[in-house]
Design an enzyme around this catalytic site. Structure first.
Site, PDB file in Angstrom:
ATOM      1  N   LYS A   1       0.103  17.215   6.185  1.00 31.74           N
ATOM      2  CA  LYS A   1       0.353  15.771   6.058  1.00 31.74           C
ATOM      3  C   LYS A   1       1.853  15.542   6.133  1.00 31.74           C
ATOM      4  O   LYS A   1       2.632  16.435   5.782  1.00 31.74           O
ATOM      5  CB  LYS A   1      -0.152  15.269   4.700  1.00 31.74           C
ATOM      6  CG  LYS A   1      -0.329  13.774   4.636  1.00 31.74           C
ATOM      7  CD  LYS A   1      -1.695  13.386   5.175  1.00 31.74           C
ATOM      8  CE  LYS A   1      -1.902  11.908   5.250  1.00 31.74           C
ATOM      9  NZ  LYS A   1      -3.327  11.596   5.497  1.00 31.74           N
TER      10      LYS A   1
ATOM     11  N   ASP B   1      -1.785   7.237   9.464  1.00 31.66           N
ATOM     12  CA  ASP B   1      -2.234   7.007   8.077  1.00 31.66           C
ATOM     13  C   ASP B   1      -1.640   5.641   7.710  1.00 31.66           C
ATOM     14  O   ASP B   1      -1.322   4.856   8.617  1.00 31.66           O
ATOM     15  CB  ASP B   1      -1.737   8.136   7.153  1.00 31.66           C
ATOM     16  CG  ASP B   1      -2.432   8.132   5.781  1.00 31.66           C
ATOM     17  OD1 ASP B   1      -3.548   8.648   5.683  1.00 31.66           O
ATOM     18  OD2 ASP B   1      -1.857   7.590   4.802  1.00 31.66           O
TER      19      ASP B   1
HETATM   20  P1  NDP Z   1      -3.266   0.833   6.988  1.00 37.11           P
HETATM   21  O1  NDP Z   1      -1.794   0.912   6.907  1.00 37.11           O
HETATM   22  O2  NDP Z   1      -3.911   0.459   8.265  1.00 37.11           O
HETATM   23  O3  NDP Z   1      -3.823  -0.144   5.864  1.00 37.11           O
HETATM   24  C1  NDP Z   1      -3.563   0.060   4.516  1.00 37.11           C
HETATM   25  C2  NDP Z   1      -4.129  -1.112   3.728  1.00 37.11           C
HETATM   26  O4  NDP Z   1      -4.018  -0.858   2.339  1.00 37.11           O
HETATM   27  C3  NDP Z   1      -3.349  -2.395   3.987  1.00 37.11           C
HETATM   28  O5  NDP Z   1      -4.208  -3.476   3.848  1.00 37.11           O
HETATM   29  C4  NDP Z   1      -2.301  -2.383   2.887  1.00 37.11           C
HETATM   30  O6  NDP Z   1      -1.827  -3.654   2.546  1.00 37.11           O
HETATM   31  C5  NDP Z   1      -3.095  -1.766   1.742  1.00 37.11           C
HETATM   32  N1  NDP Z   1      -2.187  -0.994   0.884  1.00 37.11           N
HETATM   33  C6  NDP Z   1      -1.433   0.073   1.233  1.00 37.11           C
HETATM   34  N2  NDP Z   1      -0.700   0.511   0.208  1.00 37.11           N
HETATM   35  C7  NDP Z   1      -1.001  -0.304  -0.811  1.00 37.11           C
HETATM   36  C8  NDP Z   1      -0.570  -0.357  -2.135  1.00 37.11           C
HETATM   37  N3  NDP Z   1       0.333   0.514  -2.628  1.00 37.11           N
HETATM   38  N4  NDP Z   1      -1.101  -1.319  -2.918  1.00 37.11           N
HETATM   39  C9  NDP Z   1      -2.013  -2.202  -2.427  1.00 37.11           C
HETATM   40  N5  NDP Z   1      -2.451  -2.190  -1.154  1.00 37.11           N
HETATM   41  C10 NDP Z   1      -1.959  -1.265  -0.374  1.00 37.11           C
HETATM   42  O7  NDP Z   1      -3.790   2.260   6.480  1.00 37.11           O
HETATM   43  P2  NDP Z   1      -5.212   2.934   6.690  1.00 37.11           P
HETATM   44  O8  NDP Z   1      -6.280   1.906   6.698  1.00 37.11           O
HETATM   45  O9  NDP Z   1      -5.106   3.874   7.814  1.00 37.11           O
HETATM   46  O10 NDP Z   1      -5.319   3.818   5.367  1.00 37.11           O
HETATM   47  C11 NDP Z   1      -5.952   3.351   4.166  1.00 37.11           C
HETATM   48  C12 NDP Z   1      -6.339   4.546   3.313  1.00 37.11           C
HETATM   49  O11 NDP Z   1      -7.250   5.377   4.037  1.00 37.11           O
HETATM   50  C13 NDP Z   1      -5.189   5.472   2.904  1.00 37.11           C
HETATM   51  O12 NDP Z   1      -5.474   6.020   1.636  1.00 37.11           O
HETATM   52  C14 NDP Z   1      -5.261   6.591   3.950  1.00 37.11           C
HETATM   53  O13 NDP Z   1      -4.688   7.777   3.461  1.00 37.11           O
HETATM   54  C15 NDP Z   1      -6.771   6.707   4.089  1.00 37.11           C
HETATM   55  N6  NDP Z   1      -7.265   7.321   5.320  1.00 37.11           N
HETATM   56  C16 NDP Z   1      -6.904   6.869   6.555  1.00 37.11           C
HETATM   57  C17 NDP Z   1      -7.434   7.447   7.689  1.00 37.11           C
HETATM   58  C18 NDP Z   1      -7.135   6.941   9.058  1.00 37.11           C
HETATM   59  O14 NDP Z   1      -7.697   7.475  10.017  1.00 37.11           O
HETATM   60  N7  NDP Z   1      -6.299   5.947   9.225  1.00 37.11           N
HETATM   61  C19 NDP Z   1      -8.338   8.605   7.606  1.00 37.11           C
HETATM   62  C20 NDP Z   1      -8.717   8.943   6.270  1.00 37.11           C
HETATM   63  C21 NDP Z   1      -8.179   8.338   5.190  1.00 37.11           C
HETATM   64  P3  NDP Z   1      -0.699  -4.382   3.450  1.00 37.11           P
HETATM   65  O15 NDP Z   1      -1.438  -4.946   4.634  1.00 37.11           O
HETATM   66  O16 NDP Z   1      -0.114  -5.410   2.559  1.00 37.11           O
HETATM   67  O17 NDP Z   1       0.272  -3.303   3.834  1.00 37.11           O
HETATM   68  O1  2IT Z   2      -6.264  11.106   5.773  1.00 42.98           O
HETATM   69  C1  2IT Z   2      -6.660  11.384   6.920  1.00 42.98           C
HETATM   70  O2  2IT Z   2      -7.622  12.115   7.127  1.00 42.98           O
HETATM   71  C2  2IT Z   2      -5.965  10.750   8.052  1.00 42.98           C
HETATM   72  N1  2IT Z   2      -5.058   9.957   7.850  1.00 42.98           N
HETATM   73  C3  2IT Z   2      -6.361  11.093   9.463  1.00 42.98           C
HETATM   74  C4  2IT Z   2      -5.749  12.389   9.871  1.00 42.98           C
HETATM   75  C5  2IT Z   2      -5.937  12.780  11.318  1.00 42.98           C
HETATM   76  O3  2IT Z   2      -5.368  13.830  11.685  1.00 42.98           O
HETATM   77  O4  2IT Z   2      -6.631  12.093  12.072  1.00 42.98           O
END
Ligand code: NDP
Ligand code: 2IT
Length: 444
Positions: free
Chosen positions: A126, A166
């Site tokens: 990561k 992420d």
């Molecule tokens: P994005 O940046 O697309 O979206 C994140 C969302 O969460 C936004 O709505 C953001 O609000 C909100 N957010 C982020 N940080 C905070 C905080 N500290 N307090 C309150 N709200 C918060 O990220 P993802 O959707 O990609 O990721 C969301 C979660 O999923 C994370 O935990 C990530 O690690 C996990 N994840 C992501 C994957 C992926 O493929 N993208 C895969 C597996 C897990 P705002 O719009 O105001 O920034």
């Molecule tokens: O938390 C996760 O699994 C991710 N943000 C996606 C990682 C990836 O390599 O697609």
């Protein structure tokens, strides 16, 4: 002291001020007690747990860039290459002001087990930065990404370490990062996933984490005599994971009624309008107040509150520790019977324990959000064979992977006498493949 307790104490002592990392390790090692105790002396002699909790390599670097006013800015860059026993390091990059080494280590540690659960040949890593993309112009984001990659490119490669998105890293950032990698290394290879479709990306990668979350949730409900159809769903977050979780929930006949961002949350009793949500968050990068302004049925509230809404299923899809004990109590009181994590470690240890004690079906993120990284691995396969698969092909594989993950964590929980404890099942099933590969490869 038992071997597990020794290692837990060592992790806290050797990694001060990294509470999220301690939390992630504690959850995993507590689950592994039953496995370790079967052969404690051998694991201790081989220092298997010490090796498991110590990253193979950590790269930390300065990221200088120039903002639109001509001011030089400096951020911290990180890449934690945690474990390569079963494949090249694989895991996302997070750009958020809260990023520090402890957060990247917790995410990298989780990724090791998650990637193992997918059944695909990917190790865990990561990275990220405390850079905040919010309010920055495209030019500033590009300047930052180019500087970040100028250092990172020395440490990654299609067969070494393959980053992805992420929080704060989506298609735009991956494009700038890929461009700079290619320019410096003179290599057109699958070094990043989540790429655009015109330059090596995979269909369905954008949707994969949210869709995968729903495929697994559907299977978990089915195997416990319930149907996802017509269920009311509370979702947090309004980013990549939340948006496509909401979309797939609707396709499966459920009704997601909430979403949230870092400033407030929406309750929309008619069901979230996904097209409007995408327009507000993906296209305009705006606040959820704009969603509420355009949708008469929606109520906007400042601050936190998604878990106070009456729902059947809760899907936390924003960030770590966003669902605490008080939230868990509200969910149970309001009749929620299942929680599946879309984010990484969104539920605190106390809340997880409480939910499990109350008999709530609880699936940990390393199983339920694995669809994103699994589809990243499918993108790597397509890049290696220089072919692109159809949306249906990728989506069908994703469905198969998520159903398999559910059954492997369910089976592991049963095998160790903890039926229904999917946290233990996920940690044990994820650990076994990595531990076998580490043993086979000797003391490295
Ligand atoms: P994005 O940046 O697309 O979206 C994140 C969302 O969460 C936004 O709505 C953001 O609000 C909100 N957010 C982020 N940080 C905070 C905080 N500290 N307090 C309150 N709200 C918060 O990220 P993802 O959707 O990609 O990721 C969301 C979660 O999923 C994370 O935990 C990530 O690690 C996990 N994840 C992501 C994957 C992926 O493929 N993208 C895969 C597996 C897990 P705002 O719009 O105001 O920034
Ligand atoms: O938390 C996760 O699994 C991710 N943000 C996606 C990682 C990836 O390599 O697609």
């Amino acid at each position: 002291m038992s071997y597990v307790d020794e290692v837990l104490a060592m992790v806290v002592a050797k990694n001060p001020a990294q509470p999220e990392f301690h939390q992630a390790v504690k959850e995993v090692l507590e689950s592994l007690r039953v496995v370790i105790e079967e052969n404690e002396e051998e694991y201790r002699r081989d220092a298997l747990l010490e090796r498991l909790v110590t990253p193979e390599r950590i790269v930390m670097f300065r990221v200088p860039w120039v903002d639109d006013k001509g001011q030089v800015q400096v951020n911290n860059g990180f890449r934690v290459q945690f474990n390569s026993a079963i494949g090249p390091y694989k895991g996302g990059l997070r750009f958020h002001p809260s990023v520090n080494l402890g957060i990247i280590k917790f995410l990298g540690f989780e990724q090791v087990f998650k990637n193992s659960l997918t059944g695909l040949p990917i190790g865990g890593g990561k990275g990220g930065s405390d850079f905040d993309p919010k309010g920055k112009s495209d030019r500033e984001v590009m300047a930052f990404c180019q500087s970040f990659m100028t250092e990172l490119c020395k440490h990654i490669g299609a067969d070494t370490d393959v980053p992805a998105g992420d929080i704060g890293v989506g298609g735009r950032e991956i494009g700038y990062l890929f461009g700079q990698y290619k320019r410096i290394r003179n290599l057109y290879e699958g070094v990043l996933t989540g790429k655009g479709l015109t330059y090596g990306g995979s269909l369905a990668r954008t949707e994969a984490t949210g869709y995968g979350l729903l495929y697994l949730t559907k299977e978990m409900l089915k195997c416990n005599g319930k149907d996802i159809k017509d269920k009311i769903i509370a979702v947090s977050g309004a980013g990549n994971v939340a948006t496509y979780a909401i979309q797939k929930a609707q396709q499966l006949g459920a009704k997601p009624v909430t979403c949230s961002d870092s400033t407030g949350w929406i309750f929309d009793p008619e069901g979230i309008d996904v097209d409007l949500l995408k327009e507000v968050k993906e296209v305009k990068r705006a606040r959820l107040t704009e969603y509420a302004a355009k949708r008469p049925s929606a109520q906007y509230h400042e601050g936190r509150g998604v878990w106070s809404v009456k729902c059947d299923v809760a899907l936390p899809c924003a960030t770590q520790n966003e669902l605490g004990l008080e939230d868990a109590k509200m969910l149970v009181k309001n009749g929620c019977f299942a929680v599946a994590e879309g984010a990484n470690m969104p539920t605190t240890l106390e809340a997880t324990e409480y939910l499990q004690q109350q008999g709530i079906l609880f699936c940990p993120g390393k199983a339920s959000n694995a669809g994103g990284v699994a589809t990243s691995a499918l993108e790597m396969s397509q890049n290696s064979e220089r072919l692109s698969w159809t949306f249906e092909e990728v989506d069908n594989k994703l469905q198969g992977i998520m159903v398999n993950i559910f059954h492997s964590i369910d089976n592991a929980s049963k095998k160790y006498g903890m039926e229904g404890n999917y946290v233990a099942g996920a940690n044990i099933a994820g650990f076994q493949k990595v531990a076998d590969a580490m043993k086979a490869q000797g003391i490295v």
